[in-house]
Design an enzyme around this catalytic site. Structure first.
Site, mmCIF file in Angstrom:
data_model
loop_
_atom_site.group_PDB
_atom_site.id
_atom_site.type_symbol
_atom_site.label_atom_id
_atom_site.label_comp_id
_atom_site.label_asym_id
_atom_site.label_seq_id
_atom_site.Cartn_x
_atom_site.Cartn_y
_atom_site.Cartn_z
ATOM 1 N N SER A 107 0.815 -1.211 0.000
ATOM 2 C CA SER A 107 0.000 0.000 0.000
ATOM 3 C C SER A 107 0.852 1.266 0.000
ATOM 4 O O SER A 107 0.311 2.366 0.007
ATOM 5 C CB SER A 107 -0.923 0.000 1.226
ATOM 6 N N HIS A 128 -2.594 -3.185 -5.963
ATOM 7 C CA HIS A 128 -3.009 -2.850 -4.599
ATOM 8 C C HIS A 128 -4.522 -2.928 -4.451
ATOM 9 O O HIS A 128 -5.261 -2.062 -4.927
ATOM 10 C CB HIS A 128 -2.513 -1.449 -4.225
ATOM 11 N N GLU A 140 -5.540 -0.285 -7.254
ATOM 12 C CA GLU A 140 -4.494 0.565 -7.831
ATOM 13 C C GLU A 140 -3.484 -0.339 -8.537
ATOM 14 O O GLU A 140 -2.984 -1.288 -7.939
ATOM 15 C CB GLU A 140 -3.786 1.365 -6.737
ATOM 16 N N ASN A 179 -3.404 6.093 -0.361
ATOM 17 C CA ASN A 179 -2.672 6.272 0.890
ATOM 18 C C ASN A 179 -1.865 7.564 0.904
ATOM 19 O O ASN A 179 -1.566 8.089 1.981
ATOM 20 C CB ASN A 179 -1.785 5.064 1.171
#
Length: 272
Positions: A107, A128, A140, A179
């Protein structure tokens, strides 16, 4: 996350091998998939026949060598770069097909670092997923500068067409999109709590009712795992040197105490 990703792939008809550190954890991973698919049946999202066929696609193991014939390996170990580098070094030696794709569910960690641990960086990419993987639609996809166009196309098609997920393509920088946005937000909430601006409950309520978020920052942090948030924050700070990403002392103390959120029974809140 590993169990959830395995379930998603098995639901799509893929033969899946889940590897854990030992046999007890391997069996626990399988039981998580059993439990998750049972809930899907109860909600009417899956038939009992579909559950049976999904579970029939899944094999569990405690031996990394069982991945040697794989065409795609998705690593989902803890968000610790030394551990991930070790795994990628081993996978590079174990996975037989030189065209097999080695992916990470990281992440935050830049994919180029992981690719550099192998002799096939052109086949290394980030995939991800978000928790819980069977429910969350977003994935992602992160190519490193060394990732080949063929690898990127195969992965993009696999995730968007075969797994039916919504793909966003991200540049290979720490934290990627989600993130990169949410971790500074969570760190800011912890600093606000440390400073005594408001209680954790009032901060969570303010975010849920004022911003219409489904969870407040402390509820979300506990759900993700405070140790994971802590490690992501360190990676982001190392890359950008932005104080907004640096883990506050309170977060460090909770992690050092083993209070890592829902999974441990205690984090910012108690779940015991």
């Amino acid at each position: 996350m590993g169990s959830g990703i395995a379930e998603v792939c098995a639901r799509a008809g893929c033969d899946v091998t889940v590897v854990e550190a030992d046999s007890a954890r391997a069996e626990a991973a399988y039981q998580r998939i059993v439990g998750s698919t049972a809930k899907a049946v109860a909600r009417g999202k899956m038939t009992t026949d579909e559950q049976g066929s999904t579970l029939a696609q899944v094999t569990v193991s405690d031996d990394l060598e069982s991945l040697s014939p794989s065409q795609l390996v998705i690593e989902a170990v803890s968000e610790v770069i030394a551990l991930k580098l070790t795994i990628f070094e081993r996978l590079d030696h174990l996975v037989e097909d030189p065209d097999a794709i080695l992916a990470s569910n990281t992440s935050s960690i830049p994919i180029a670092r992981l690719g550099a641990a192998t002799t096939r960086p052109e086949n290394v990419v980030g995939i991800h997923f978000f928790n819980p993987a069977p429910v969350m639609k977003l994935v992602e996809v992160i190519p490193a500068i060394t990732t080949s166009e063929d690898t990127l196309k195969i992965v993009n098609d696999f995730v968007s067409v075969h797994l039916e997920k919504s793909v966003v393509l991200c540049r290979d920088q720490a934290g990627f999109v989600v993130n990169g946005l949410v971790v500074p937000f969570l760190m800011s909430a912890v600093r606000m709590l440390e400073a005594g601006v408001a209680t954790r409950e009032d901060i969570d309520t303010a975010v849920k009712t004022g911003l219409n978020h489904p969870m407040g920052p402390f509820e979300l942090a506990d759900f993700i795992g405070l140790d994971t948030i802590y490690e992501i924050g360190k990676v982001l700070y190392e890359e950008f040197r932005d104080p907004a990403n640096a883990p506050p002392p309170l977060l460090a103390r909770l992690v050092e105490s083993g209070w890592t959120g829902r999974k441990s029974g205690r984090g910012f809140y108690s779940y015991l």
